[in-house]
Design a protein around this motif. Structure first.
Motif, PDB file in Angstrom:
ATOM      1  N   GLN A 416       0.538  -1.170   0.126  1.00  0.00           N
ATOM      2  CA  GLN A 416      -0.165  -0.052  -0.145  1.00  0.00           C
ATOM      3  C   GLN A 416       0.859   1.174   0.014  1.00  0.00           C
ATOM      4  N   LEU A 417       0.633   2.190  -0.968  1.00  0.00           N
ATOM      5  CA  LEU A 417       1.366   3.351  -0.885  1.00  0.00           C
ATOM      6  C   LEU A 417       1.233   4.039   0.185  1.00  0.00           C
ATOM      7  N   LYS A 418       2.160   4.677   0.885  1.00  0.00           N
ATOM      8  CA  LYS A 418       2.226   5.396   2.340  1.00  0.00           C
ATOM      9  C   LYS A 418       2.619   6.740   2.055  1.00  0.00           C
ATOM     10  N   GLY A 419       3.467   6.850   0.996  1.00  0.00           N
ATOM     11  CA  GLY A 419       4.262   8.301   0.900  1.00  0.00           C
ATOM     12  C   GLY A 419       5.062   8.326  -0.423  1.00  0.00           C
ATOM     13  N   ARG A 420       5.875   9.304  -0.458  1.00  0.00           N
ATOM     14  CA  ARG A 420       6.674   9.733  -1.587  1.00  0.00           C
ATOM     15  C   ARG A 420       7.712  10.748  -1.458  1.00  0.00           C
ATOM     16  N   PHE A 421       8.987  10.357  -1.609  1.00  0.00           N
ATOM     17  CA  PHE A 421      10.090  11.581  -1.046  1.00  0.00           C
ATOM     18  C   PHE A 421      11.201  11.466  -2.451  1.00  0.00           C
ATOM     19  N   VAL A 438      12.257  18.869   3.404  1.00  0.00           N
ATOM     20  CA  VAL A 438      10.970  19.906   3.221  1.00  0.00           C
ATOM     21  C   VAL A 438       9.625  19.167   3.025  1.00  0.00           C
ATOM     22  N   PRO A 439       8.735  19.277   3.826  1.00  0.00           N
ATOM     23  CA  PRO A 439       7.358  18.689   3.647  1.00  0.00           C
ATOM     24  C   PRO A 439       6.639  19.236   2.601  1.00  0.00           C
ATOM     25  N   LEU A 440       6.273  18.389   1.533  1.00  0.00           N
ATOM     26  CA  LEU A 440       5.538  19.172   0.289  1.00  0.00           C
ATOM     27  C   LEU A 440       3.923  18.864   0.451  1.00  0.00           C
ATOM     28  N   THR A 441       3.559  17.769   0.933  1.00  0.00           N
ATOM     29  CA  THR A 441       2.342  17.409   1.242  1.00  0.00           C
ATOM     30  C   THR A 441       2.167  16.707   2.616  1.00  0.00           C
ATOM     31  N   VAL A 452      -1.547  10.599   0.553  1.00  0.00           N
ATOM     32  CA  VAL A 452      -0.183  10.215   1.157  1.00  0.00           C
ATOM     33  C   VAL A 452       0.782  11.672   1.308  1.00  0.00           C
ATOM     34  N   PRO A 453       1.433  11.599   2.354  1.00  0.00           N
ATOM     35  CA  PRO A 453       2.485  12.551   2.601  1.00  0.00           C
ATOM     36  C   PRO A 453       3.465  12.630   1.598  1.00  0.00           C
ATOM     37  N   VAL A 454       4.210  13.832   1.248  1.00  0.00           N
ATOM     38  CA  VAL A 454       5.158  13.908  -0.039  1.00  0.00           C
ATOM     39  C   VAL A 454       6.311  14.981   0.723  1.00  0.00           C
ATOM     40  N   ALA A 455       7.514  14.421   0.573  1.00  0.00           N
ATOM     41  CA  ALA A 455       8.586  15.157   1.159  1.00  0.00           C
ATOM     42  C   ALA A 455       9.894  15.255   0.192  1.00  0.00           C
ATOM     43  N   MET A 456      10.774  16.309   0.509  1.00  0.00           N
ATOM     44  CA  MET A 456      11.950  16.430  -0.190  1.00  0.00           C
ATOM     45  C   MET A 456      13.215  16.601   0.670  1.00  0.00           C
ATOM     46  N   LEU A 457      14.324  15.928   0.560  1.00  0.00           N
ATOM     47  CA  LEU A 457      15.476  16.130   1.589  1.00  0.00           C
ATOM     48  C   LEU A 457      16.375  16.897   0.557  1.00  0.00           C
TER      49      LEU A 457
END
Length: 688
Positions: A416-421, A438-441, A452-457
């Motif tokens: 199950q998709l839980k997030g994306r980074f 950096v949180p994006l969603t 689902v949450p999305v973030a960037m390092l």
């Protein structure tokens, strides 16, 4: 023809019901026009796309806010639930616009990203002080349903009302107008400060004699055709110059350049920021900006922060003084001046610390780099986090990203998709220069599914070259583990409301600081740390030497961090408009008061390129505050095993997934099975 949609929406709302405004739809080819959980097509994003995206979100949000204000029958979903949903859409647009301002290679896209994020920020300022919305909130709170609300919904109510109170909703019209004016001016000044930092291009040109002591691989990276070396003055080169260059003059030249980045432009901006934040706090009825800012944090009051920091100064001072005496002896032996009792130059501290560790403890941090290539570190770190937290990271092939260096992963649990980074790890011109997750969603429940949450390092590690991979220092590996801890925190949130995705600001760092402890375990490190050429495992004797030397200079390290926290607090809690702070002299005053470090270099202005006092005022103490909780929570892993999945899952479910859905102190207590204390923190500092 471009419309100013915020004004346009306001005009439409004032018209008759027959002219009821309709929501805007972005064009089908806009990369931000996607369905739930579909990734944005970042490679195609232009400034026009950002502008259209932001304007549509603002226009549609205003329609939804009007609906909230005009509702006759108040319920949780028609008030706080609706507000969270609108805020989620605006927040996502803000985060993505601001992220493109930080990372895009195109100047117009960066400009539109900044402009868009500022427009949304201004709308939030207006809405968070809207009395009509606040009255609807209060009507629900006083209703029969409102009086019975418990759990996360109650936390959302409390957080939202606190946000409105801190945004001036209770001010009279004149003061509110001034509050909004100051807020806008602060945001504009802050953006200029950041832009000045990120566009500065400083370098140091050295000859063959001047690069003595620097690692050969490092020299090869920056060697010019004429045999000289041009070394960029950026975070990625700092430790290698300051800890290894044999010449004290070279070290001084480097740190003077680094400490003067953007100084001409940013010093007056910083003075204005301090003054305007003080004025804003005064309007809100607080003695200082720190008092205003801390109301929404765990610490609550400046007094608690001052007491916390002052106690740490006392705890660490004795050991720090002993360490200074030790460094003087190292210096004197190196310079053959046995009777020299003078202070150590600030630009020589790192070098002599490094020399002592190499000679006395056989700890060579540059040699360790050869065993820490970025790709292997990423693979090993991710394997650990997946095992510990019950998650699976899948690298996306040929993703749509804003730069060729960027990689993208999807996070799964039981398919199950839980997030994306996204990982954007290396420096480039005009990119934000620090290290951030950096949180994006944030993640939220909708009627048609779970977003689902999305973030960037965002990192600035040494970039690989044709002949050499990116090689990390142990300090950089620690930073990687820390920032990726923020990423898994984002990925782990499990809640219905995006506004509750994060705990109070002075606890946020604890959720990632805990993961730094895994870097101190040989079994963990040796699983992935291999020599980039030979493939040999990280030597155990070298690792044990590093551990043995871990707290040799812990007093000075603690005093250095405290010094920055005290500087931050002085800026925002000790400001006197009749006798404004001299932000240069403040460094000297702090050094004199602390009585250990002499860290100020005449003619330098490190505060001009210190991002935290610009974008995150009254925050630096939080790194120390959070560390108390981080080290205490780590005792559960020390007891049960650093790879114990059961403990890791409990940590994920009770702490990471929680965000702000329940009181974090009680969540930590449940995780530990006891009240939290600072014993592990003091022990980890090596002060007792």
């Amino acid at each position: 023809m471009k419309l100013h949609l915020l004004l346009f929406t306001t005009l439409l709302i004032g018209c008759s019901s027959a002219q009821k405004p309709e929501k805007l739809q972005m064009s089908a080819d806009n990369p931000f026009n996607v369905s739930l959980n579909e990734p944005f097509d970042y490679a195609k994003v232009t400034g026009d796309h950002i502008e259209s995206y932001v304007d549509a979100m603002i226009h549609n949000a205003n329609i939804d806010f009007e609906k909230l204000k005009s509702t006759d029958k108040v319920s949780f979903e028609s008030t706080f639930g609706a507000y969270d949903e609108i805020s989620n859409s605006l927040g996502k647009a803000y985060s993505n616009a601001h992220m493109m301002y930080w990372v895009s290679t195109d100047s117009i896209t960066r400009a539109k990203g900044l402009e868009g994020s500022q427009k949304i920020d201004s709308l939030f300022t207006d809405i968070s002080s809207d009395r009509a919305i606040y009255n609807k909130f209060q009507a629900f709170v006083e209703s029969e349903e409102g009086k019975t609300i418990q759990g996360p919904k109650k936390m959302l109510i409390e957080r939202t009302l606190e946000e409105f109170a801190q945004s001036g909703v209770n001010l009279n019209p004149k003061d509110l107008a001034t509050f909004k004016k100051l807020s806008l001016e602060i945001k504009e000044l802050s953006a200029k400060f950041t832009t000045n930092m990120n566009t500065a291009q400083e370098s140091l040109v050295l000859n063959e004699q001047e690069v003595d002591g620097l690692p050969e691989n490092f020299k090869d990276t920056y060697r010019l055709e004429d045999g000289s070396y041009e070394i960029p003055v950026i975070n990625a080169t700092s430790s290698q110059i300051m800890n290894n260059a044999t010449s004290s003059d070279v070290r001084k030249a480097y740190i003077v350049k680094k400490s003067n980045i953007a100084a001409d432009q940013n010093l007056p901006i910083l003075d204005s920021l301090i003054s305007k934040r003080y004025q804003l706090a005064q309007i809100m009825g607080y003695k200082s900006y720190a008092e205003y800012n801390l109301q929404s944090k765990m610490a609550k009051t400046p007094k608690r922060v001052w007491n916390f920091l002052d106690n740490l100064v006392v705890e660490s001072k004795s050991k720090a003084l002993q360490e200074i005496d030790l460094l003087k002896s190292v210096r004197n032996e190196d310079k053959h001046t046995p009777d020299d009792k003078s202070s150590i130059n600030p630009w020589d501290m790192g070098y002599y610390i490094n020399q002592h560790l190499k000679i006395k403890y056989d700890v060579d941090y540059e040699k360790m780099r050869d065993y820490l290539p970025m790709d292997a570190c990423l693979e090993g770190m991710m394997a650990l986090y997946q095992e510990l937290l019950g998650l699976e990271f899948k690298k996306v092939q040929n993703p749509s990203v804003w730069h060729e260096d960027v990689t993208m992963y999807e996070v799964y649990e039981n398919d199950q998709l839980k997030g994306r980074f996204y990982l954007d790890l290396y420096p480039r011109p005009n990119k934000e220069t620090w290290f951030y997750a950096v949180p994006l969603t944030s993640g939220r429940t909708f009627t048609n599914g779970q977003e689902v949450p999305v973030a960037m390092l965002l990192g600035n590690f040494n970039k690989p070259t044709e002949n050499l991979p990116s090689l990390l220092s142990f300090g950089e590996l620690n930073t990687l583990f820390h920032e990726f801890g923020h990423i898994v925190d984002c990925m782990s949130y499990n809640g219905d409301y995006s506004s509750l995705a994060y705990p109070k600001a002075d606890f946020v760092e604890a959720m990632s600081q805990i993961f730094e402890n895994w870097v101190d375990d040989y079994d963990i490190i040796s699983a992935f740390a291999k020599h980039y050429e030979t493939g040999d495992a990280f030597p155990k004797t070298l690792f044990e030497s590093k551990l043995h030397a871990k707290n040799v200079f812990s007093g000075l390290s603690a005093q250095g961090t405290i010094r920055y926290a005290l500087y931050d607090m002085n800026l925002y809690d000790s400001y006197n408009p009749n006798d404004p702070l001299n932000t240069d002299k403040l460094w000297q005053d702090l050094d004199a008061k602390m009585g250990t470090l002499n860290g100020y270099i005449e003619g330098t202005h490190p505060q001009a390129s210190w991002i935290h006092i610009n974008t995150h005022p009254v925050y630096t103490y939080g790194y120390l505050w959070s560390e108390v909780y981080a080290q205490d929570m780590f005792t559960a892993f020390k007891q049960n095993g650093l790879r114990d999945t059961e403990t890791g899952m409990r940590y994920r479910q009770l702490i990471l997934a929680n965000g702000g859905q329940r009181d974090m102190v009680s969540a930590v207590e449940e995780f530990l099975g006891r009240p939290s204390n600072n014993k592990a923190y003091i022990e980890n500092l090596g002060l007792k």
